[in-house]
Design a protein around this motif. Structure first.
Motif, PDB file in Angstrom:
ATOM      1  N   LEU A 149      12.182  20.268 -11.124  1.00  0.00           N
ATOM      2  CA  LEU A 149      11.315  20.883  -9.943  1.00  0.00           C
ATOM      3  C   LEU A 149      10.407  22.541  -9.953  1.00  0.00           C
ATOM      4  N   PHE A 150       9.118  21.835  -9.597  1.00  0.00           N
ATOM      5  CA  PHE A 150       7.724  22.645  -8.993  1.00  0.00           C
ATOM      6  C   PHE A 150       7.478  22.878  -7.443  1.00  0.00           C
ATOM      7  N   PRO A 151       6.824  24.339  -7.798  1.00  0.00           N
ATOM      8  CA  PRO A 151       6.620  24.634  -6.025  1.00  0.00           C
ATOM      9  C   PRO A 151       5.889  23.549  -5.023  1.00  0.00           C
ATOM     10  N   THR A 152       4.559  22.832  -6.522  1.00  0.00           N
ATOM     11  CA  THR A 152       3.643  21.953  -5.962  1.00  0.00           C
ATOM     12  C   THR A 152       3.011  21.401  -6.615  1.00  0.00           C
ATOM     13  N   ILE A 178      13.729   6.740 -11.420  1.00  0.00           N
ATOM     14  CA  ILE A 178      13.067   6.084 -12.286  1.00  0.00           C
ATOM     15  C   ILE A 178      14.228   5.751 -13.488  1.00  0.00           C
ATOM     16  N   GLU A 179      15.048   4.912 -13.821  1.00  0.00           N
ATOM     17  CA  GLU A 179      15.674   4.647 -14.929  1.00  0.00           C
ATOM     18  C   GLU A 179      15.431   4.963 -16.094  1.00  0.00           C
ATOM     19  N   ASN A 180      15.933   6.285 -16.819  1.00  0.00           N
ATOM     20  CA  ASN A 180      16.039   6.413 -17.957  1.00  0.00           C
ATOM     21  C   ASN A 180      14.878   7.363 -18.457  1.00  0.00           C
ATOM     22  N   THR A 181      14.565   8.288 -17.576  1.00  0.00           N
ATOM     23  CA  THR A 181      13.262   8.558 -17.378  1.00  0.00           C
ATOM     24  C   THR A 181      13.359   9.867 -16.817  1.00  0.00           C
ATOM     25  N   LEU A 182      12.573  11.193 -17.811  1.00  0.00           N
ATOM     26  CA  LEU A 182      12.963  12.998 -17.136  1.00  0.00           C
ATOM     27  C   LEU A 182      11.875  12.578 -15.691  1.00  0.00           C
ATOM     28  N   ILE A 183      12.449  13.199 -14.230  1.00  0.00           N
ATOM     29  CA  ILE A 183      12.101  13.530 -13.545  1.00  0.00           C
ATOM     30  C   ILE A 183      10.930  14.638 -13.297  1.00  0.00           C
ATOM     31  N   ILE A 184       9.873  14.795 -13.440  1.00  0.00           N
ATOM     32  CA  ILE A 184       9.058  15.779 -12.777  1.00  0.00           C
ATOM     33  C   ILE A 184       8.754  15.845 -11.040  1.00  0.00           C
ATOM     34  N   THR A 185       9.804  16.633 -10.315  1.00  0.00           N
ATOM     35  CA  THR A 185       8.968  16.375  -9.071  1.00  0.00           C
ATOM     36  C   THR A 185       8.820  18.235  -8.184  1.00  0.00           C
ATOM     37  N   THR A 186       8.530  17.134  -7.255  1.00  0.00           N
ATOM     38  CA  THR A 186       8.243  19.255  -6.113  1.00  0.00           C
ATOM     39  C   THR A 186       9.814  19.376  -5.703  1.00  0.00           C
ATOM     40  N   TYR A 187      10.535  21.031  -5.189  1.00  0.00           N
ATOM     41  CA  TYR A 187      10.837  21.478  -4.444  1.00  0.00           C
ATOM     42  C   TYR A 187      11.204  20.357  -3.749  1.00  0.00           C
ATOM     43  N   HIS A 188      10.789  20.017  -2.390  1.00  0.00           N
ATOM     44  CA  HIS A 188      10.288  19.257  -1.326  1.00  0.00           C
ATOM     45  C   HIS A 188      10.391  17.947  -0.954  1.00  0.00           C
ATOM     46  N   SER A 189       9.876  17.307  -2.686  1.00  0.00           N
ATOM     47  CA  SER A 189      10.306  15.776  -3.050  1.00  0.00           C
ATOM     48  C   SER A 189      11.923  15.707  -3.620  1.00  0.00           C
ATOM     49  N   ALA A 203      11.055  29.610  -9.579  1.00  0.00           N
ATOM     50  CA  ALA A 203      11.958  29.496  -8.857  1.00  0.00           C
ATOM     51  C   ALA A 203      11.090  31.245  -7.864  1.00  0.00           C
ATOM     52  N   ASP A 204      10.792  31.455  -8.461  1.00  0.00           N
ATOM     53  CA  ASP A 204       9.959  32.816  -8.436  1.00  0.00           C
ATOM     54  C   ASP A 204       9.138  32.561  -7.204  1.00  0.00           C
ATOM     55  N   GLY A 205       8.479  31.927  -7.091  1.00  0.00           N
ATOM     56  CA  GLY A 205       7.514  31.216  -5.937  1.00  0.00           C
ATOM     57  C   GLY A 205       7.715  30.490  -4.564  1.00  0.00           C
ATOM     58  N   ILE A 206       9.011  30.853  -4.952  1.00  0.00           N
ATOM     59  CA  ILE A 206       9.832  30.435  -3.428  1.00  0.00           C
ATOM     60  C   ILE A 206      10.604  31.285  -2.178  1.00  0.00           C
ATOM     61  N   THR A 207      10.163  31.208  -1.245  1.00  0.00           N
ATOM     62  CA  THR A 207      10.382  32.166  -0.480  1.00  0.00           C
ATOM     63  C   THR A 207      11.484  31.734   0.575  1.00  0.00           C
ATOM     64  N   ASP A 208      11.572  29.881   0.854  1.00  0.00           N
ATOM     65  CA  ASP A 208      12.000  29.982   2.141  1.00  0.00           C
ATOM     66  C   ASP A 208      13.580  28.851   1.087  1.00  0.00           C
ATOM     67  N   LEU A 209      14.659  29.625   2.148  1.00  0.00           N
ATOM     68  CA  LEU A 209      15.624  29.880   1.243  1.00  0.00           C
ATOM     69  C   LEU A 209      16.402  28.495   1.693  1.00  0.00           C
ATOM     70  N   LYS A 210      15.975  28.035   2.431  1.00  0.00           N
ATOM     71  CA  LYS A 210      16.541  26.354   3.040  1.00  0.00           C
ATOM     72  C   LYS A 210      15.689  25.571   1.236  1.00  0.00           C
ATOM     73  N   LEU A 211      14.939  26.018   1.198  1.00  0.00           N
ATOM     74  CA  LEU A 211      14.090  24.979  -0.062  1.00  0.00           C
ATOM     75  C   LEU A 211      15.208  24.757  -1.518  1.00  0.00           C
ATOM     76  N   LEU A 212      15.810  26.468  -1.330  1.00  0.00           N
ATOM     77  CA  LEU A 212      15.930  27.021  -2.385  1.00  0.00           C
ATOM     78  C   LEU A 212      17.624  26.172  -2.173  1.00  0.00           C
ATOM     79  N   TYR A 213      18.215  26.227  -1.977  1.00  0.00           N
ATOM     80  CA  TYR A 213      19.164  25.320  -1.561  1.00  0.00           C
ATOM     81  C   TYR A 213      19.225  24.347  -1.616  1.00  0.00           C
ATOM     82  N   VAL A 214      18.609  23.579  -1.489  1.00  0.00           N
ATOM     83  CA  VAL A 214      18.538  21.661  -1.523  1.00  0.00           C
ATOM     84  C   VAL A 214      17.997  22.113  -3.012  1.00  0.00           C
TER      85      VAL A 214
END
Length: 275
Positions: A149-152, A178-189, A203-214
């Protein structure tokens, strides 16, 4: 018109969206009263798009006495859930949400009793690339076992570009499963997704606590929390150091210290103290 409507992730539906779902649902006669068959499923603590709580009465939905609270998960590792809840409980408002929505944190657990672990890594993007190499080529995990997961979206695409051709051919920047695939996505997605291993990049770029919870509740086995520099983020540093204090506990400490001062000092001597 539909006989019934199921709304998943209802907590991020705006009121107008829910009203539309009600309009497209057929009315059924139940005990001489016309009603719609609406089924809502969600987790109020994962409301990362809609910050407002719903008023079911104003929406015309009679939910009292017809709801079921589920406190067991079949996905998130126990240590991951515990840490995610501790993060939320550091905020007074979010702690009230935990107490109101989940009736407190007691009883929230993993149904499968799977072993889970949390590790912290620090450094640039190559640190994550090296971790990937070890997980796949040394430990023996499959590409489909891992999600990063990445911020953007731009962060995710930039990371993909530095990966080796071998890993690139088995990875994809996407919000789809996607089956058998390494997924690179955003925190929101990542909401709604799951994997055996989840790497929370930057993770040091995320300040939304609910987003960290997700993000913390995406992995079933291993959760890696990455930062360029943990010292640059107060919340990320506290997470790594295990220094997460519940909001009410902070207030209790302040009030307790003030009470001790008042016991040990004449009133006129502490009038100017900044409390």
């Amino acid at each position: 018109m539909y006989d019934a409507v199921l709304i998943d992730e209802y907590q991020d539906f705006y009121d107008d969206w829910i009203k539309l779902c009600i309009k497209i649902c057929k009315k059924h006669n139940h005990e001489n009263e016309l009603k719609e068959n609406i089924f809502l499923a969600g987790d109020r603590l994962q409301s990362i798009y809609n910050p407002r709580e719903h008023s079911w009465e104003q929406l015309g939905i009679k939910i009292r006495g017809r709801s079921k609270l589920l406190k067991h998960t079949y996905r998130s590792g126990k240590s991951h859930i515990d840490l995610a809840l501790k993060v939320l409980l550091t905020d007074k408002t979010l702690k009230r949400e935990v107490e109101r929505f989940y009736e407190g944190k007691n009883g929230i657990d993993n149904e499968t009793n799977l072993m889970s672990e949390i590790q912290f890594i620090e450094g640039g993007p190559n640190t994550i690339a090296d971790l990937l190499h070890n997980l796949i080529n040394i430990v023996g995990y499959n590409y489909g076992d891992i999600m990063i997961l990445f911020p953007t979206l731009q962060n995710a695409q930039q990371f993909y570009s530095i990966l080796s051709p071998q890993i690139q051919s088995n990875a994809k920047v996407t919000k789809e499963i996607i089956e058998n695939t390494l997924i690179i996505t955003t925190y929101h997605s990542s909401k709604g997704l799951e994997s055996r291993i989840c790497i929370m990049a930057n993770a040091d770029g995320i300040t939304d606590l609910k987003l960290l919870y997700v993000a913390m509740t995406r992995a079933s086995q291993r959760l890696y929390i990455h930062a360029f520099n943990f010292a640059n983020s107060t919340i990320a540093q506290k997470i790594r150091e295990g220094n997460l204090i519940e909001a009410d506990s902070i207030e209790a400490n302040i009030n307790g210290n003030l009470l001790d001062l008042r016991r040990n000092n004449p009133i006129d001597e502490i009038d100017d103290l900044p409390f």
